[in-house]
Design an enzyme around this catalytic site. Sequence first.
Site, PDB file in Angstrom:
ATOM      1  CE  LYS A 126      -1.315   2.450   3.260  1.00 22.98           C
ATOM      2  NZ  LYS A 126      -1.762   2.945   4.552  1.00 22.98           N
ATOM      3  CG  ASP A 144      -7.002   2.618   2.803  1.00 23.92           C
ATOM      4  OD1 ASP A 144      -7.939   2.172   2.095  1.00 23.92           O
ATOM      5  OD2 ASP A 144      -7.113   3.646   3.483  1.00 23.92           O
TER       6      ASP A 144
END
Length: 215
Positions: A126, A144
Amino acid sequence: MKAKTIIQKLMKIYPSELWDFKKLEDPFECLVWTILSQQTTSKNAEVAFEQLWKKFNNIQKLASANRTEVSKLIYTAGLSAQKSNYLIKSSREILKKYDGGLKAVLKKPETEARKELMVLPGVGLKTADVILCFAGGRDTIPVDTHVFIVSRRLGLASGKTVSKVKAELEAVIPPKLRRFGHLLLIQLGRDYCKARNPKCSICPVNKFCTYYQGI
Ligand code: SF4
């Protein structure tokens, strides 16, 4: 088509300052911000970032910083011992490996750049994607927790891992909408699609939502 419709609808609902901004365009600043924002709220990360940046506002300063001092400055972001370690070690590694800093990494082809970013302490998929997307201008979608939950509920993805959901989203979200899509799905998650009690009846995209339609 559904993904594009949802994102375009959210673009009309939310003010552009929330999903179309330039503040993460410097790669090192983006790295620091993203590490600080791991597992905390934007507000807490912002306070930590401001405190840290008053004293250590470039890679050289952070690479030679004292860990205890950094840890105190970023206290509000949580996990401060771990995060200060990541920040200092990543800074040192970047200085040691790359003449041009992170800008040199971002000039590489996307897959190679992602791989190199993910070697840095504190940088997972991420965080690497946030840097590639916001500082590197790549059309990738960082996934996320919010993006993961919301996109699965909406029926835009069904994968059980972040990398699967990311691949599914990239297959249905047009490249130029991915950065906005990332920010807008986060916002939707914060305001309506909360992990425990989603506010489906007042959610602005409920008519497109697989989860809601199935209730
Ligand atoms: S309708 Fe409910 S589950 Fe679907 S996106 Fe909105 S809040 Fe989330």
